[in-house]
Design an enzyme around this catalytic site. Structure first.
Site, PDB file in Angstrom:
ATOM      1  N   CYS A 121       0.806  -1.225   0.000  1.00 31.51           N
ATOM      2  CA  CYS A 121       0.000   0.000   0.000  1.00 31.51           C
ATOM      3  C   CYS A 121       0.840   1.277   0.000  1.00 31.51           C
ATOM      4  O   CYS A 121       0.395   2.317  -0.474  1.00 31.51           O
ATOM      5  CB  CYS A 121      -0.937   0.021   1.200  1.00 31.51           C
ATOM      6  SG  CYS A 121      -2.042  -1.383   1.192  1.00 31.51           S
ATOM      7  N   HIS A 269      -3.867   7.108   0.993  1.00 29.91           N
ATOM      8  CA  HIS A 269      -4.044   5.796   0.361  1.00 29.91           C
ATOM      9  C   HIS A 269      -5.471   5.338   0.631  1.00 29.91           C
ATOM     10  O   HIS A 269      -5.948   5.447   1.766  1.00 29.91           O
ATOM     11  CB  HIS A 269      -3.031   4.802   0.940  1.00 29.91           C
ATOM     12  CG  HIS A 269      -3.421   3.381   0.716  1.00 29.91           C
ATOM     13  ND1 HIS A 269      -3.727   2.891  -0.540  1.00 29.91           N
ATOM     14  CD2 HIS A 269      -3.593   2.340   1.578  1.00 29.91           C
ATOM     15  CE1 HIS A 269      -4.062   1.614  -0.426  1.00 29.91           C
ATOM     16  NE2 HIS A 269      -3.994   1.256   0.848  1.00 29.91           N
ATOM     17  N   ASN A 299      -9.897  -0.683  -2.855  1.00 30.82           N
ATOM     18  CA  ASN A 299      -8.501  -0.457  -2.459  1.00 30.82           C
ATOM     19  C   ASN A 299      -7.610  -1.047  -3.548  1.00 30.82           C
ATOM     20  O   ASN A 299      -7.584  -2.267  -3.731  1.00 30.82           O
ATOM     21  CB  ASN A 299      -8.272  -1.140  -1.103  1.00 30.82           C
ATOM     22  CG  ASN A 299      -6.842  -1.024  -0.608  1.00 30.82           C
ATOM     23  OD1 ASN A 299      -5.921  -0.735  -1.373  1.00 30.82           O
ATOM     24  ND2 ASN A 299      -6.639  -1.283   0.665  1.00 30.82           N
TER      25      ASN A 299
HETATM   26  O1  UT7 Z   1      -4.717  -1.227   2.424  1.00 27.18           O
HETATM   27  C1  UT7 Z   1      -3.989  -1.813   3.446  1.00 27.18           C
HETATM   28  C2  UT7 Z   1      -4.490  -1.425   4.735  1.00 27.18           C
HETATM   29  N1  UT7 Z   1      -5.755  -2.078   4.973  1.00 27.18           N
HETATM   30  C3  UT7 Z   1      -6.563  -1.522   5.838  1.00 27.18           C
HETATM   31  O2  UT7 Z   1      -6.265  -0.489   6.354  1.00 27.18           O
HETATM   32  C4  UT7 Z   1      -7.831  -2.264   6.187  1.00 27.18           C
HETATM   33  C5  UT7 Z   1      -8.095  -2.132   7.640  1.00 27.18           C
HETATM   34  N2  UT7 Z   1      -9.232  -2.896   8.129  1.00 27.18           N
HETATM   35  C6  UT7 Z   1     -10.495  -2.726   7.699  1.00 27.18           C
HETATM   36  O3  UT7 Z   1     -10.737  -1.960   6.803  1.00 27.18           O
HETATM   37  C7  UT7 Z   1     -11.611  -3.477   8.424  1.00 27.18           C
HETATM   38  O4  UT7 Z   1     -11.068  -4.162   9.518  1.00 27.18           O
HETATM   39  C8  UT7 Z   1     -12.384  -4.446   7.510  1.00 27.18           C
HETATM   40  C9  UT7 Z   1     -13.241  -3.674   6.531  1.00 27.18           C
HETATM   41  C10 UT7 Z   1     -11.430  -5.361   6.763  1.00 27.18           C
HETATM   42  C11 UT7 Z   1     -13.293  -5.352   8.335  1.00 27.18           C
HETATM   43  O5  UT7 Z   1     -14.175  -4.557   9.105  1.00 27.18           O
HETATM   44  P1  UT7 Z   1     -14.367  -4.838  10.660  1.00 27.18           P
HETATM   45  O6  UT7 Z   1     -15.317  -3.839  11.134  1.00 27.18           O
HETATM   46  O7  UT7 Z   1     -13.018  -4.885  11.301  1.00 27.18           O
HETATM   47  O8  UT7 Z   1     -15.072  -6.244  10.652  1.00 27.18           O
HETATM   48  P2  UT7 Z   1     -14.586  -7.642  11.242  1.00 27.18           P
HETATM   49  O9  UT7 Z   1     -13.508  -8.239  10.421  1.00 27.18           O
HETATM   50  O10 UT7 Z   1     -14.348  -7.519  12.708  1.00 27.18           O
HETATM   51  O11 UT7 Z   1     -15.887  -8.511  11.050  1.00 27.18           O
HETATM   52  C12 UT7 Z   1     -17.126  -8.176  11.703  1.00 27.18           C
HETATM   53  C13 UT7 Z   1     -18.157  -9.203  11.303  1.00 27.18           C
HETATM   54  C14 UT7 Z   1     -17.709 -10.625  11.479  1.00 27.18           C
HETATM   55  O12 UT7 Z   1     -18.838 -11.401  11.848  1.00 27.18           O
HETATM   56  P3  UT7 Z   1     -19.132 -11.796  13.376  1.00 27.18           P
HETATM   57  O13 UT7 Z   1     -17.890 -12.523  13.831  1.00 27.18           O
HETATM   58  O14 UT7 Z   1     -19.322 -10.490  14.079  1.00 27.18           O
HETATM   59  O15 UT7 Z   1     -20.341 -12.609  13.285  1.00 27.18           O
HETATM   60  C15 UT7 Z   1     -17.260 -11.035  10.101  1.00 27.18           C
HETATM   61  O16 UT7 Z   1     -17.334 -12.409   9.887  1.00 27.18           O
HETATM   62  O17 UT7 Z   1     -18.456  -9.048   9.893  1.00 27.18           O
HETATM   63  C16 UT7 Z   1     -18.234 -10.297   9.230  1.00 27.18           C
HETATM   64  N3  UT7 Z   1     -17.741 -10.028   7.885  1.00 27.18           N
HETATM   65  C17 UT7 Z   1     -18.542  -9.797   6.839  1.00 27.18           C
HETATM   66  N4  UT7 Z   1     -19.879  -9.781   6.725  1.00 27.18           N
HETATM   67  C18 UT7 Z   1     -20.381  -9.497   5.517  1.00 27.18           C
HETATM   68  C19 UT7 Z   1     -16.454  -9.899   7.488  1.00 27.18           C
HETATM   69  N5  UT7 Z   1     -16.398  -9.599   6.173  1.00 27.18           N
HETATM   70  C20 UT7 Z   1     -17.688  -9.529   5.753  1.00 27.18           C
HETATM   71  C21 UT7 Z   1     -18.281  -9.240   4.524  1.00 27.18           C
HETATM   72  N6  UT7 Z   1     -19.632  -9.245   4.450  1.00 27.18           N
HETATM   73  N7  UT7 Z   1     -17.550  -8.968   3.413  1.00 27.18           N
END
Ligand code: UT7
Length: 342
Positions: A121, A269, A299
């Site tokens: 990134c 970014h 992204n």
């Molecule tokens: O470019 C390089 C740098 N990258 C970044 O800066 C990315 C940084 N991180 C993020 O943007 C976020 O952490 C994400 C967008 C990747 C994920 O969001 P989050 O709010 O951290 O969600 P999470 O991974 O904690 O997941 C929350 C819930 C989970 O379900 P439970 O365990 O609460 O039942 C996941 O299984 O959302 C679920 N989940 C989804 N649901 C629907 C994870 N991905 C998805 C999805 N659709 N695509």
């Protein structure tokens, strides 16, 4: 560290360009492949749609070449005028050689040097910093910097990979840096960091392969082996990102005796709209002072800053004399900023 006044030359962005594939993939399209929803994706990331190549029609280098052509022509130059190529990507066509040489070949350039940057990134920020040093020392006059990424062929498009796969998109952006003797304008400074302690928190662990072949290799792979797919500890990356973004923007401002109030345009970014909004709020910047387009492209890793910078410039949002800051954070972890007087 030498200050800008101690250099004879400065580098200015003389031309910009970008290319994204025509194929638009909406959140609803992804919902047909995995258990996700438009609501979840927009709420957590701000992304509405992204571009994916049609397999076989583009590669990382071919998209990079298209963006580079536009940047070179916008600079009023021809490929023959370019003295050096810097290519940033995490998704090279081949495991080796890297795509820099393919730009030299496909643009029928002289046998100029080409270097590939593997900083994910923050790759474009690292690329600009590298090019800037070659120009400030007087070694080169026109340096082509490219960030290009082909994610779609290497993502786990099942529910198992949904936390990563909904985020990333394909595309390329490029700039030409030109040597100038006006020290007031151009790249004022760049600031680079790494923290390898967190290398595995956002990574592809398995032996790398070129993105031209990745799908074929995955088809022959053990279906339960996820080590060929990108892994991201999303919450941990998010928390580190907001801290490092803030630090490295401040570091750039302080180095130049500037304050937050001096920022005319921040191009972060495009990792997640929520990260950019957090930084905007923290620095009390208006909507006009931060440019985001992750809503439409997802992204695109090393390509995200040059795509956003080109779009902002095309829309007239960056004017002569503006203070423009580029900032990135990602896998490595690596992060950095570039301070530009436009
Ligand atoms: O470019 C390089 C740098 N990258 C970044 O800066 C990315 C940084 N991180 C993020 O943007 C976020 O952490 C994400 C967008 C990747 C994920 O969001 P989050 O709010 O951290 O969600 P999470 O991974 O904690 O997941 C929350 C819930 C989970 O379900 P439970 O365990 O609460 O039942 C996941 O299984 O959302 C679920 N989940 C989804 N649901 C629907 C994870 N991905 C998805 C999805 N659709 N695509």
């Amino acid at each position: 560290m030498p200050t800008i006044q101690e250099h004879m030359y400065n580098s200015r962005i003389a031309g910009l360009g970008f290319y994204v594939p025509e194929n638009v993939v909406t959140n609803d399209d992804l919902s047909k492949l995995m258990d996700t929803s438009d609501e979840w994706i927009q709420e957590r990331t701000g992304i509405k749609e992204r571009r994916h190549i049609i397999k076989g029609e583009e590669t990382t280098s071919s998209m990079g070449v298209k963006a580079a052509k536009m940047a070179i022509s916008n600079a009023g130059l021809t490929p023959d005028d370019i003295d050096f190529i810097v290519f940033a990507t995490l998704s090279p066509d081949y495991y080796f050689p890297g795509p820099g040489v393919m730009v030299q070949r496909d643009l029928e350039m002289k046998t100029v040097g080409a270097v590939d940057i593997r900083n994910q990134c923050s790759g474009f920020v690292y690329g600009i910093s590298l090019a800037d040093q070659y120009i400030k020392t007087g070694m080169y006059e026109n340096v082509l910097v490219i960030g290009s990424e082909l994610h779609s062929t290497g993502l786990d498009m099942t529910t198992r990979g949904r936390d990563v796969s909904v985020i990333f998109g394909d595309g390329a952006g490029s700039v030409v840096l030109r040597r100038e003797e006006n020290l007031e304008k151009g790249i004022l400074s760049s600031h680079l960091h790494s923290e390898g302690q967190h290398a595995e928190e956002l990574s592809v662990i398995a032996p790398a392969m070129g993105t031209r072949w990745v799908t074929d290799i995955l088809e022959a792979n053990d279906p339960d082996d996820t080590s060929y797919f990108p892994y991201m500890n999303g919450k941990f990356v998010f928390k580190n990102a907001v801290v490092r973004f803030s630090e490295v923007i401040r570091e750039g401002l302080e180095k130049n005796n500037l304050g937050v109030e001096d920022i005319d345009m921040l191009i972060p970014h495009q990792a997640n709209l929520r990260i950019a909004q957090f930084i905007q709020k923290k620095f009390k910047l208006s909507d006009d002072q931060v440019y985001n387009n992750i809503m439409y492209y997802g992204n695109t890793t090393a390509a995200s800053i040059p795509i956003a910078l080109t779009e902002a410039w095309q829309k007239g949002k960056i004017k002569d004399g503006d203070l423009v800051i580029l900032a990135a954070f990602g896998s490595g972890f690596t992060w950095g900023s570039v301070v530009i007087r436009w």
